[in-house]
Design a protein around this motif. Sequence first.
Motif, short mmCIF file in Angstrom:
data_model
loop_
_atom_site.label_atom_id
_atom_site.label_comp_id
_atom_site.label_asym_id
_atom_site.label_seq_id
_atom_site.Cartn_x
_atom_site.Cartn_y
_atom_site.Cartn_z
N VAL A 30 29.43 76.45 46.15
CA VAL A 30 30.23 75.19 46.53
C VAL A 30 30.65 75.31 48.00
N GLY A 31 31.72 76.23 47.96
CA GLY A 31 31.96 76.41 49.45
C GLY A 31 31.16 75.83 50.42
N VAL A 81 28.50 65.17 47.16
CA VAL A 81 29.62 65.72 47.40
C VAL A 81 30.74 65.59 47.01
N THR A 82 31.60 63.91 47.20
CA THR A 82 33.15 63.81 46.46
C THR A 82 32.82 63.42 45.25
N ARG A 83 31.66 62.80 44.24
CA ARG A 83 31.33 62.99 43.00
C ARG A 83 31.47 61.39 43.35
N LEU A 101 26.60 69.66 41.43
CA LEU A 101 27.11 69.65 42.19
C LEU A 101 27.95 68.05 41.56
N ASP A 115 20.39 72.05 45.39
CA ASP A 115 22.17 72.42 45.12
C ASP A 115 22.92 70.74 45.04
N SER A 161 29.09 76.17 40.08
CA SER A 161 29.03 77.04 40.75
C SER A 161 28.67 78.07 39.42
N ARG A 175 29.01 72.34 50.38
CA ARG A 175 30.28 71.54 50.58
C ARG A 175 30.32 71.12 52.10
N ASP A 229 41.15 67.63 42.77
CA ASP A 229 39.68 66.52 43.12
C ASP A 229 40.67 64.80 42.96
N ASN A 273 32.35 70.64 39.96
CA ASN A 273 32.85 72.18 40.65
C ASN A 273 32.44 72.97 40.30
N GLU A 274 32.90 72.52 38.95
CA GLU A 274 32.67 74.46 37.90
C GLU A 274 31.35 74.47 37.82
#
Length: 363
Positions: A264-265, A114-116, A250, A246, A258, A268, A173, A254-255
């Motif tokens: 995404v929200g 989630v943080t990449r 990610l 999901d 989506s 996360r 980010d 994020n874009e």
Amino acid sequence: MTTSSSHRAETDGAETDGPGSRLWARPTALAPWHVALLAVLTLAAVALLAIAAGGGEVTLEQTARSLAAHLGLPVTPPAPLTDSIVWELRVPRVLLAAVAGAGLAVSGCVLQAVTRNPLAEPYLLGISSGASTGAVLVLATGLGAGTVSLAGGALVGGLVAFGLVLLLMGPRDPSANRIVLTGVVVGQLFTALTSLVLLGWGDADAARGLTYWLVGSLAAARWDAVILCAVVAGLALVLFVALGPDLDGLAFGNESASSLGVDVGAVRLAVLLGAAATTAVLVASIGAIGFVGLIVPHATRYLVGHRHRALLPTSAVVGALFLVLADTAGRIALAPRQVPAGVVTALLGVPVFLAILRRKERT
């Protein structure tokens, strides 16, 4: 949360993108279930040897008879004292090490997703330090007693610490270095708060015992802690595996996620809360053991790739194996003195952290 588009993310690009994908290339086309099966068999063998290890006069044969008797098999159990050593002291310790290793490994894995950021894990992001502060405050103030009360205090502390990390990073980010530096700063803040609580506590003997626990020790493992941690880590693993496609989405950002249909929200939030809760409960039982969530996910990706529905269960088994080995090594390395498992994982984790950081700077 999961759509057909996010399933496409799981199959089309997850093997070539994601946290650490450019850091560690997968060497062979090993089937994930082959790796998982091998890890499970190795874990079973190592766990049996770990239960038998630890000094004293308890032999492997006595250990096997004690385990078989408690499992209901028609064997003669060893003497009561030997049986108590095996079943009440060693078995809970090894099982708690396995459960904690699995929980920390999958928490690190999803935090990296989630943080990449390939450097993300509960210890480096300050969650473990915050959970330690919360648990110590519960003990010092007498707000509750037992594993459940400690876990509640640790959960609040872990969530507060991680919320502070997110607040300091801001809405954009952040870079990998900024995430790590922010986590380290917040971790040091809560470590200082824990020290203040310990210094202000009147019971010097209890404070010394807590200091040993905070390093990360499984010496005080009990069956109630094993059960609680197993339930929480198991539920977290089920949640994370369900969100696997999901998490794969990610990996593209994020874009892009989506556009593939990933909420995404919501993903996360579910992942961060799940990882924080799992870490907090584990810290309440074993203290702040670091670097398991950093080392294991990278090692597992190296073997089975980046698809989370294969990566997460395999990481859980490898994490269990890793912490059982670390705790066993700490028990026998300087016997009869015991080295806390957190010290062993730190000695192994720091070089790995530096290697990952160097590789990331080159990419």
